[in-house]
Design a protein around this motif. Structure first.
Motif, PDB file in Angstrom:
ATOM      1  N   ARG A 111       0.838  -1.188   0.000  1.00 33.19           N
ATOM      2  CA  ARG A 111       0.000   0.000   0.000  1.00 33.19           C
ATOM      3  C   ARG A 111       0.882   1.250   0.000  1.00 33.19           C
ATOM      4  NH1 ARG A 111      -0.499   3.200   4.269  1.00 33.19           N
ATOM      5  NH2 ARG A 111      -2.368   4.426   4.610  1.00 33.19           N
TER       6      ARG A 111
ATOM      7  N   HIS B 232       0.504   5.542   0.717  1.00 32.69           N
ATOM      8  CA  HIS B 232      -0.358   6.622   1.188  1.00 32.69           C
ATOM      9  C   HIS B 232      -0.121   7.840   0.303  1.00 32.69           C
ATOM     10  CE1 HIS B 232      -0.651  10.250   4.036  1.00 32.69           C
ATOM     11  NE2 HIS B 232      -1.872   9.971   3.643  1.00 32.69           N
TER      12      HIS B 232
ATOM     13  N   ASN C 180      -0.709  11.637   0.041  1.00 34.13           N
ATOM     14  CA  ASN C 180      -1.115  12.762   0.883  1.00 34.13           C
ATOM     15  C   ASN C 180      -1.629  13.910   0.014  1.00 34.13           C
ATOM     16  OD1 ASN C 180       1.074  14.284  -0.082  1.00 34.13           O
ATOM     17  ND2 ASN C 180       2.380  13.851   1.676  1.00 34.13           N
TER      18      ASN C 180
ATOM     19  N   THR D  55      -8.742   3.640  -5.226  1.00 32.71           N
ATOM     20  CA  THR D  55      -8.218   3.877  -3.891  1.00 32.71           C
ATOM     21  C   THR D  55      -9.053   3.146  -2.867  1.00 32.71           C
ATOM     22  OG1 THR D  55      -9.524   5.904  -3.615  1.00 32.71           O
ATOM     23  CG2 THR D  55      -7.281   6.144  -4.461  1.00 32.71           C
TER      24      THR D  55
ATOM     25  N   THR E 297      -8.530   4.061   4.651  1.00 29.24           N
ATOM     26  CA  THR E 297      -8.044   3.710   5.969  1.00 29.24           C
ATOM     27  C   THR E 297      -8.962   4.402   6.941  1.00 29.24           C
ATOM     28  OG1 THR E 297      -6.530   5.589   5.977  1.00 29.24           O
ATOM     29  CG2 THR E 297      -5.643   3.492   5.253  1.00 29.24           C
TER      30      THR E 297
ATOM     31  N   HIS F 239      -6.342  12.790   1.661  1.00 27.53           N
ATOM     32  CA  HIS F 239      -5.484  11.622   1.792  1.00 27.53           C
ATOM     33  C   HIS F 239      -6.155  10.428   1.129  1.00 27.53           C
ATOM     34  CE1 HIS F 239      -2.817  13.438   4.964  1.00 27.53           C
ATOM     35  NE2 HIS F 239      -3.896  14.194   5.106  1.00 27.53           N
ATOM     36  N   HIS F 240      -5.333   9.550   0.515  1.00 33.60           N
ATOM     37  CA  HIS F 240      -5.866   8.351  -0.131  1.00 33.60           C
ATOM     38  C   HIS F 240      -4.945   7.173   0.155  1.00 33.60           C
ATOM     39  CE1 HIS F 240      -8.747  10.727  -2.494  1.00 33.60           C
ATOM     40  NE2 HIS F 240      -7.765  11.583  -2.702  1.00 33.60           N
ATOM     41  N   SER F 241      -5.523   6.009   0.204  1.00 31.09           N
ATOM     42  CA  SER F 241      -4.778   4.758   0.327  1.00 31.09           C
ATOM     43  C   SER F 241      -4.920   4.000  -0.977  1.00 31.09           C
ATOM     44  CB  SER F 241      -5.339   3.931   1.489  1.00 31.09           C
ATOM     45  OG  SER F 241      -4.813   2.620   1.468  1.00 31.09           O
TER      46      SER F 241
ATOM     47  N   ALA G  16      -1.279  -0.789   8.788  1.00 31.47           N
ATOM     48  CA  ALA G  16      -2.304   0.041   8.149  1.00 31.47           C
ATOM     49  C   ALA G  16      -3.217  -0.843   7.321  1.00 31.47           C
ATOM     50  CB  ALA G  16      -1.673   1.110   7.270  1.00 31.47           C
TER      51      ALA G  16
ATOM     52  N   HIS H  11      -5.801  -1.668   4.343  1.00 27.14           N
ATOM     53  CA  HIS H  11      -6.107  -1.189   2.993  1.00 27.14           C
ATOM     54  C   HIS H  11      -7.367  -1.918   2.577  1.00 27.14           C
ATOM     55  CE1 HIS H  11      -5.487   0.311  -1.082  1.00 27.14           C
ATOM     56  NE2 HIS H  11      -5.762  -0.894  -1.511  1.00 27.14           N
TER      57      HIS H  11
ATOM     58  N   GLY I  97       0.870  14.786   7.505  1.00 27.21           N
ATOM     59  CA  GLY I  97       0.958  14.104   6.218  1.00 27.21           C
ATOM     60  C   GLY I  97       0.978  15.002   5.012  1.00 27.21           C
TER      61      GLY I  97
END
Length: 424
Positions: free
Chosen positions: A45, A47, A49, A72, A75, A106-108, A221, A223, A422
Motif C-alpha cells: 500500500r 499513502h 497525501n 483507492t 483507511t 489523503h488516499h490509500s 495500516a 487497505h 501528512g
C-alpha cells in the motif's frame, strides 16, 4: 522549435509527469525497462497525501483521475500511536486530516493499482523493454542508449529511474545512497470477516504506529477495497492475497537496527522471517502476534533501509532528475512517492510555461532549486523519523511516549500540532 523530452523510468513520478506534459501537448516519451506493463506488479500500500493528490489531479486527464479515485481504498479516520501492549498513546482524529475535496485529501492505494492507472492512456508515449545503459552528448542533443541497441535523441532528459538510477550515476556520480543500518520486515494479513473477529478494531480500522519502550517499532495500516476496484487489465494474473488489486488486507512492517537481527538473515525466506518477527515481538499484545502469524509467508519480505544524502547544487543542463533518482528516502514518513509526485507537478508546470518563453534551461534551473530544498528536507525528516523509530535510548523513547500522552490529554494542543499531518 519543439523540445523533445525523454523520461527514463516509468515509475510514479515519471508517469505522472508524462501525463501532465502530454495533456499540454508536449513532445514526450517514457522509456521503461520492464518488458510489459504487468511486470511491475509488486509492492504494498502507498499513502497519497494532499501534495500527491494535488499533483495527480493536475497532471492526469479527468478520466484517469476518476479511475485513480475508484481504485483507492480507505483507511480509518484515526491514526493511533500505541504501546506494545496496544494501549493508546495518542489518536489523531479524522477531522484533523480529512478534506471534502479529493484533490486535497489523503488516499490509500495499492502500488500495483496506482501503477496500472498511471500506465494507461500513454499509447505511443510509454515504451517498455527499454533498459537504459547510458547517454552521450552530440552538441545540444542528448542521445540515450538502451540495452537492446536502440537509441533516442532528446533535447531534455529526465532521470526518473528510481533509487538505483543509472542516469544519476552518470550525471551526478557524487550523489550517493547509504545503508542506514535499519532493516524492516514487512508482510500483509488478509482482511476478511473472519480476521476482523480475531483482530482488535484498533488494527483493522486505521493505521497504528507501535512504540515499545526501546529498540524497534511496528507500523500497520489496513487497505480496504469494496471488491469493485480493478486494474482493468486482462493480462494481469496474480494471487490477490499477495498482489492486491481487489483484496483488503492489513500491511505491517517491523523495523529495528540490523544489530538486533541474527547473521545471515538476508538469505531467509518469508516463513523464516515471519518466525523471527514473532520471536522479536514476544511479550507484545497477542493481537500483534495474530497479525504477523496470519500473514502468508509469500507476503513477508526483508527490506534494508537506504537513504540519499544532500547534494550540492550542480550546473543546470539539459539533463535533470526526479523522485527517488535524486532524493530517495526511508519509508518512515510515507512521503517518498508524494515527493516524487510533487516533483512531477512542479517540473510539468515549469516546462509548460517554458513553451511560451522558449527558455527551458531557466525552467529546469528553477525546478532544481526548489526540488533540492523540499526534497532533501524530506530526506532529512524521513531519516530522523527512522532513527527515532528504532532508537535504543530508553530515555528519549520514554519522553516521546510521554509527549504523545500529553497531546492526547489536551485536544487543542493536539489539533494545533497535527492539523497538517501528512501534508509535508
Amino acid at each position: 522549435m519543439t523540445t523533445r523530452i525523454a523520461i527514463i523510468g516509468g515509475g510514479t513520478g515519471g508517469l505522472c509527469l508524462a501525463h501532465g506534459l502530454r495533456k499540454a501537448g508536449a513532445d514526450v516519451s517514457v522509456h521503461e525497462r520492464s518488458r510489459t506493463r504487468t511486470e511491475r506488479l509488486q509492492g504494498y500500500r502507498v499513502h497519497i497525501n494532499p501534495q500527491g493528490s494535488a499533483a495527480l489531479h493536475e497532471c492526469l486527464p479527468p478520466e484517469l483521475w476518476e479511475r485513480f479515485l475508484a481504485t483507492t481504498g480507505t483507511t480509518g479516520g484515526e491514526f493511533s500511536f500505541v504501546t506494545e501492549r496496544l494501549k493508546d498513546l495518542m489518536v489523531i482524529d479524522s477531522e484533523l486530516t480529512w478534506s471534502p475535496d479529493p484533490a486535497s485529501n489523503h488516499h490509500s492505494v495499492s502500488r500495483i493499482s496506482l501503477h496500472q492507472v498511471l500506465s494507461d492512456g500513454l499509447d505511443g508515449v510509454l515504451h517498455h523493454g527499454k533498459e537504459f545503459v547510458g547517454y552521450r552528448r552530440e552538441g545540444e542533443v542528448v542521445v540515450c542508449e538502451f540495452a537492446d541497441g536502440s537509441t533516442v535523441e532528446a533535447d531534455l532528459v529526465i532521470g526518473a529511474d528510481g533509487a538505483n538510477s543509472r542516469v544519476r550515476k552518470q550525471f551526478l556520480p557524487e550523489a550517493e545512497r547509504i545503508d542506514t543500518g535499519i532493516v524492516a520486515i514487512a508482510g500483509k494479513h488478509p482482511l476478511t470477516a473472519e480476521t476482523r473477529e480475531r483482530l482488535p478494531v484498533r488494527l483493522t480500522d486505521g493505521p497504528s504506529l507501535v512504540m515499545p519502550r526501546t529498540g524497534a517499532g511496528l507500523f500497520s495500516a489496513p487497505h480496504e477495497l469494496d471488491g469493485t476496484a480493478s486494474v482493468n487489465d486482462e493480462t494481469a494474473s496474480y494471487d490477490p492475497v499477495l498482489f492486491d488489486n481487489t483484496s483488503s488486507y492489513i500491511m505491517w512492517a517491523f523495523a529495528a537496527d540490523n544489530r538486533r537481527y541474527p547473521d545471515g538473515m538476508s538469505s531467509w525466506d518469508g516463513e523464516a522471517l515471519r518466525a523471527l518477527v514473532l520471536d522479536l515481538i514476544d511479550g507484545w499484545d497477542p493481537a500483534f502476534k495474530e497479525l504477523v502469524a496470519g500473514s502468508p509467508a509469500g507476503s513477508v519480505s526483508r527490506l534494508p533501509v537506504f537513504t540519499s544524502k544532500p547534494v550540492a547544487p550542480w550546473p543546470t543542463s539539459n539533463i535533470t532528475l526526479l523522485g527517488d533518482a535524486i532524493h530517495s528516502m526511508t519509508p518512515f514518513r510515507g512521503i517518498g512517492a508524494n515527493t516524487a509526485l510533487r516533483d512531477a507537478r512542479l517540473l510539468c508546470r515549469n516546462l509548460v510555461a517554458a513553451r511560451e518563453t522558449g527558455d527551458v534551461r531557466t525552467a529546469v534551473a528553477d525546478y532544481e532549486r526548489q526540488m533540492r530544498d523540499y526534497g532533501f528536507a524530506a530526506v532529512r525528516d524521513s531519516e530522523r523519523s527512522a532513527r527515532q523509530f528504532v532508537s535504543e535510548n530508553r530515555v528519549s523513547r520514554a519522553m516521546a511516549r510521554g509527549m504523545f500522552r500529553f497531546f492526547q490529554a489536551i485536544p487543542p494542543l493536539k489539533r494545533k500540532a497535527f492539523s497538517d499531518q501528512g501534508t509535508s
